[in-house]
Design a protein around this motif. Structure first.
Motif, short mmCIF file in Angstrom:
data_model
loop_
_atom_site.label_atom_id
_atom_site.label_comp_id
_atom_site.label_asym_id
_atom_site.label_seq_id
_atom_site.Cartn_x
_atom_site.Cartn_y
_atom_site.Cartn_z
N CYS A 2 -10.17 1.02 8.96
CA CYS A 2 -10.25 1.44 7.56
C CYS A 2 -11.47 0.85 6.87
CB CYS A 2 -8.98 1.04 6.80
SG CYS A 2 -7.55 2.05 7.20
N LEU A 38 -4.84 0.79 -1.37
CA LEU A 38 -4.99 1.21 0.03
C LEU A 38 -5.11 0.00 0.95
CD1 LEU A 38 -5.61 3.16 2.42
CD2 LEU A 38 -8.00 3.07 1.69
N VAL A 79 -10.82 12.47 0.88
CA VAL A 79 -9.39 12.46 1.26
C VAL A 79 -9.18 13.23 2.56
CG1 VAL A 79 -7.11 13.37 0.59
CG2 VAL A 79 -8.47 12.07 -1.06
N PHE A 100 -2.82 6.80 -3.02
CA PHE A 100 -3.27 5.56 -3.64
C PHE A 100 -4.19 5.89 -4.80
CE2 PHE A 100 -2.70 4.70 0.91
CZ PHE A 100 -1.69 3.75 0.84
N LEU A 131 -3.76 9.69 7.90
CA LEU A 131 -3.61 8.75 6.79
C LEU A 131 -3.86 9.49 5.48
CD1 LEU A 131 -3.18 5.81 5.88
CD2 LEU A 131 -5.64 5.48 6.12
N VAL A 143 -8.66 1.60 -4.41
CA VAL A 143 -9.00 1.09 -3.09
C VAL A 143 -8.17 -0.15 -2.80
CG1 VAL A 143 -10.85 0.10 -1.70
CG2 VAL A 143 -11.34 1.98 -3.24
N VAL A 156 -4.67 9.02 1.98
CA VAL A 156 -5.14 8.07 0.98
C VAL A 156 -4.97 8.58 -0.44
CG1 VAL A 156 -6.78 6.94 2.52
CG2 VAL A 156 -7.55 8.84 1.10
N ASN A 157 -4.72 9.87 -0.61
CA ASN A 157 -4.56 10.39 -1.96
C ASN A 157 -3.29 9.89 -2.64
OD1 ASN A 157 -3.04 11.96 -0.21
ND2 ASN A 157 -3.34 13.84 -1.38
N TRP A 199 -10.50 11.09 5.49
CA TRP A 199 -9.53 10.05 5.85
C TRP A 199 -8.41 10.64 6.69
CZ3 TRP A 199 -9.51 4.86 5.45
CH2 TRP A 199 -10.36 4.24 4.53
N VAL A 234 -11.04 6.87 -2.34
CA VAL A 234 -9.67 7.33 -2.08
C VAL A 234 -9.20 8.55 -2.87
CG1 VAL A 234 -8.84 5.07 -1.33
CG2 VAL A 234 -8.61 5.69 -3.73
#
Length: 182
Positions: A139, A123, A102, A117, A112, A120, A114-115, A105, A96
């Motif tokens: 995911c 997320l 990133v 979070f 989405l 994991v 994810v950066n 994702w 993540v």
């Protein structure tokens, strides 16, 4: 005791290398159990779920064999992430926080981010709280694809491009569309 480098090995081919023919043969030989997918109700091989669960469980438990924890355990390897070559490779970084991952994702998962979070677990908790089984499944499948891409780069020097990841994710999701194999 001399440490040996890990090697990838496909146990369903005589030479240990994966190819489409051996992959198809593996699928044909597997017993297919009636497992209801939350999104499709299709039959899925138990072996698929076991392999996927094994990686997810290791990710959540923090025991996926990435470079930083291996280095802490005394294995003489470089800690830097094989994708970005900037930060140390931890599970959270790999899944993540790596700037390369990133972007994957964001593109593959329809925006989405994810950066936002740091772990994991954060997320997955957020995704599961959305009560969208199809998103949660995608995911988890994508984490598997990231792990495969990482291993191809580390063990075989194979750079992964976005189109390859998209295609691989479709293959990973394919068991949900498969008809039962006798």
């Amino acid at each position: 005791m001399v440490a040996k480098d890990d090697e990838m090995f496909w146990p369903f081919a005589t030479d240990g290398l994966y190819d489409t023919k051996s992959g198809y043969g593996f699928i044909r030989q597997q017993k297919v159990a009636r497992t209801t997918s939350s999104s499709s109700g299709a039959q899925v091989p138990i072996s698929f779920w076991k392999a996927l669960w094994k990686v997810v469980w290791r990710v959540v438990r923090g025991i996926l064999p990435v470079r930083k924890p291996l280095r802490v355990r005394g294995i003489d390897i470089e800690e830097v992430c094989p994708f970005c070559q900037v930060e140390d490779e931890s599970i959270d970084h790999l899944m993540v926080r790596c700037m390369v991952v990133v972007r994957w994702w964001f593109v593959i998962m329809g925006g989405l981010r994810v950066n936002s979070f740091s772990t994991v677990q954060e997320l997955l908790q957020q995704v599961f709280e959305l009560n969208d089984p199809a998103l949660a499944e995608k995911c988890v499948n994508f984490m598997w694809v990231i792990w495969e891409a990482r291993n191809k780069l580390v063990f075989h020097g194979m750079q992964v491009v976005l189109d390859t990841l998209v295609a691989r994710l479709q293959v990973v999701e394919a068991p949900h569309r498969m008809s039962p194999v006798p």
